[in-house]
Design a protein around this motif. Structure first.
Motif, short mmCIF file in Angstrom:
data_model
loop_
_atom_site.label_atom_id
_atom_site.label_comp_id
_atom_site.label_asym_id
_atom_site.label_seq_id
_atom_site.Cartn_x
_atom_site.Cartn_y
_atom_site.Cartn_z
N GLU A 1 14.57 -14.73 -19.23
CA GLU A 1 15.99 -14.75 -18.90
C GLU A 1 16.63 -16.09 -19.28
N ARG A 2 15.88 -17.18 -19.09
CA ARG A 2 16.41 -18.50 -19.50
C ARG A 2 16.55 -18.56 -21.02
N ALA A 3 15.54 -18.06 -21.73
CA ALA A 3 15.54 -18.15 -23.20
C ALA A 3 16.63 -17.26 -23.80
N ASN A 4 17.04 -16.23 -23.08
CA ASN A 4 18.03 -15.29 -23.62
C ASN A 4 19.46 -15.82 -23.52
N ILE A 5 19.63 -17.00 -22.90
CA ILE A 5 20.95 -17.62 -22.89
C ILE A 5 20.96 -18.60 -24.06
N PRO A 6 21.87 -18.61 -25.02
CA PRO A 6 23.06 -17.77 -25.09
C PRO A 6 22.82 -16.48 -25.90
N ASN A 7 21.74 -16.44 -26.69
CA ASN A 7 21.55 -15.24 -27.51
C ASN A 7 20.37 -14.44 -27.00
N GLN A 8 20.54 -13.15 -26.89
CA GLN A 8 19.43 -12.34 -26.41
C GLN A 8 18.37 -12.22 -27.50
N LEU A 9 17.24 -12.88 -27.26
CA LEU A 9 16.16 -12.86 -28.25
C LEU A 9 15.13 -11.79 -27.92
N ILE A 10 14.97 -11.57 -26.61
CA ILE A 10 13.93 -10.64 -26.17
C ILE A 10 14.56 -9.60 -25.24
N GLU A 11 14.30 -8.35 -25.55
CA GLU A 11 14.69 -7.28 -24.62
C GLU A 11 13.39 -6.83 -23.95
N TYR A 12 13.37 -6.84 -22.62
CA TYR A 12 12.12 -6.44 -21.97
C TYR A 12 12.35 -5.25 -21.06
N ARG A 13 11.29 -4.45 -20.91
CA ARG A 13 11.34 -3.47 -19.82
C ARG A 13 10.10 -3.67 -18.97
N LEU A 14 10.35 -3.75 -17.67
CA LEU A 14 9.26 -3.97 -16.73
C LEU A 14 8.72 -2.60 -16.31
N ILE A 15 7.41 -2.42 -16.49
CA ILE A 15 6.79 -1.14 -16.17
C ILE A 15 5.76 -1.34 -15.06
N HIS A 16 5.97 -0.64 -13.94
CA HIS A 16 5.04 -0.70 -12.81
C HIS A 16 4.18 0.57 -12.89
#
Ligand code: UD1
Length: 367
Positions: A25-40
Motif C-alpha cells: 500500500e505504501r509503494a502504490n502511492i502515487p502510482n499503483q504498481l502492484i494489484e493484490y488479492r488476498l486469499i484466505h
C-alpha cells in the motif's frame, strides 16, 4: 502493474502477510504498481484463530475465502488446491506469494505452478530435518517449485544453495513476523487475565503446546504438564490452549490451582504476556523468534528446529520432548543463568518493504 495473489490460511500466516500488504500500500502511492488479492484458504476459521488477527493487525478483508475448514492433511490440501485452481482459471494472476510452512502454503504453491503462475515463498529455505512433521514436508515441496525465495537467515540461504537453487532466486530480506512484532510492540494490550490473576512482571510463565508429537498422546501430554507444574517454583502458568490441544486435554481431567488454561488469545494480548513473562515454554516455531527479539527466555519442547538462529543467537533452547528435561531447564532459569541472546541480521522491522521493493523491480522488468 503486476497482479499478485497473497495467500493466508492458518494463524501464523497472518502476522507474516500483514507487513507485506502494508508495504504494498505504501509503494502504490502515487502510482499503483502492484494489484493484490488476498486469499484466505479457511484452514483456520475460529474467530480467535483468524478474524481477531485481521482486526488487530489491520489486514484488509480477504477478496476470497476458500472455506476449506478442518480435515486430514490430504483433504485440506486437495480442497485448497481445487478452490484456488478454480479461482486462477477464472481470473489468472502474475504471481502467487505464499508465506510460512502450513498446508495452505504448499497447496496454493502447487496449484499455481501447475497453471504456470510463478511462486514467491516468504520464509523459504528453512529446514528442521524432521520429516515426521507435516510442516517439513510442506517446506520441501513448496521450495522445490518456488521461483523467488525470500529468506530469513543465512542458514536458509545455505539450505537452498545445497538444494541447487540459483543465487539470483534467493533474496535475503529478514523476517516479516518480526516486522509485525516491532510495529505492534507499543500497542500490546493487557489481557483481562492480568488483573484477574494479579499477574506481575517476570512472575509467571507462558505455555503453548499444539504439535502432534506433544499433544496427540494423552499420557505424554499429562506428564509434560505435570512436570512443568512441579518445577515452576510456584509461579502461575498461563496456557492459551490451541483447538487441537483443547480436544485432547478436555478428557484428561488436568487441573491445578496454578495452571490457567484459557482460550487462544489475540496477537496483542498474547505478546503483552510474553514480553513480561519470566519465560515461555512452547513447541511453536514463531514464538521462539518473537521471544528472541523480546529477550525472553524460551524453552522449546521439540527435538529439532527449522529456526537455528533462535538458539545460536537468541534466547531459545531445545529441550526435546522428554518431560524429564523440564527440571534442569527450570533450575537454570531460576538460578538466573539463562542466556541473554542477540537479534539476528535483518530482523529489523523493514522486511516487508524489502520484499515489495524487489517485487516492484520485477514490475519494471515486466514492462
Ligand atoms: C497448523 C499448522 C501449524 C501451525 C498451526 C498454528 C499445518 C500442517 N499446520 O496446525 O504449522 O503452527 O496451524 O496454529 O498447516 N481447528 C479448530 N479451529 C480452527 C482451526 C483448527 O477447531 O480455527 C481444529 C481442527 O479442527 C483440527 C485442529 O484444530 O482438529 C488442527 O487444525 P489444523 O489446521 O489441521 O492444524 P494445526 O494443528 O492448527
Amino acid at each position: 502493474m503486476i497482479k499478485i495473489d497473497l495467500i493466508v490460511g492458518a494463524r501464523p500466516n497472518f502476522m507474516k502477510i500483514a507487513p507485506i500488504i502494508h508495504a504494498i500500500e505504501r509503494a502504490n502511492i502515487p502510482n499503483q504498481l502492484i494489484e493484490y488479492r488476498l486469499i484466505h484458504t479457511g484452514q483456520h476459521y475460529d474467530a480467535n484463530m483468524s478474524e481477531t488477527f485481521f482486526q488487530q493487525l489491520e489486514i484488509p478483508k480477504p477478496a476470497f475465502n476458500l472455506n476449506v475448514g478442518s480435515g486430514t492433511q490430504a483433504e485440506q490440501t486437495a480442497g485448497i488446491m481445487i478452490g484456488y485452481e478454480k479461482l486462477l482459471l477464472t481470473d489468472n494472476s502474475d504471481l502467487c506469494l505464499v508465506v510460512g510452512d502450513v498446508t495452505s502454503t504448499m497447496a496454493c504453491a502447487i496449484a499455481a505452478r501447475k497453471l504456470l503462475v510463478p511462486v514467491a515463498h516468504v520464509e523459504g529455505g528453512i529446514r528442521s530435518g524432521d520429516e515426521t512433521m507435516p510442516e517439513e514436508i510442506n517446506r520441501m515441496v513448496t521450495d522445490s517449485i518456488t521461483n523467488y525465495f525470500f529468506t530469513t537467515s543465512e542458514v536458509a540461504n545455505q539450505n537452498l544453495r545445497k538444494n541447487g537453487v540459483k543465487e539470483e532466486s534467493i533474496f535475503f530480506v529478514g523476517n516479516t513476523m518480526i516486522d509485525t512484532l516491532l510495529k505492534n510492540r507499543p500497542r500490546f494490550l493487557k489481557p483481562e487475565i492480568w488483573d484477574e490473576l494479579n499477574l506481575k512482571e517476570k512472575e509467571y510463565i507462558v505455555l503453548t503446546l499444539h504439535r502432534p508429537a506433544n499433544v496427540d498422546e494423552e499420557a505424554k501430554l499429562k506428564e509434560l504438564i505435570d512436570e512443568i507444574i512441579a518445577h515452576s517454583h510456584n509461579l502461575p502458568l498461563i496456557f492459551p490452549v490451541h483447538p487441537r490441544t483443547a480436544k485432547i486435554i478436555s478428557g484428561l481431567g488436568i487441573s491445578h490451582p496454578r495452571l490457567h488454561m484459557v482460550e487462544p488469545m489475540g496477537y496483542l494480548e498474547f505478546n503483552y504476556l510474553v514480553e513480561r513473562s519470566k519465560a515461555v515454554i512452547t513447541d511453536s516455531g514463531g514464538i521462539t523468534e518473537e521471544a528472541t527479539v523480546m529477550g525472553v527466555p524460551c524453552m522449546t519442547l521439540r527435538e529439532n528446529t527449522e529456526r537455528p538462529e533462535t538458539i545460536t543467537m537468541g534466547t531459545n533452547e531445545l529441550l526435546g520432548i522428554d518431560p524429564k528435561a523440564i527440571k534442569p531447564a527450570m533450575e537454570k532459569l531460576f538460578s538466573e543463568k539463562w542466556k541473554k541472546g542477540s537479534i539476528p541480521e535483518k530482523w529489523d522491522g523493514n522486511t516487508g518493504d524489502r520484499i515489495v521493493k524487489i517485487l516492484c523491480e520485477s514490475v519494471h522488468a515486466y514492462q
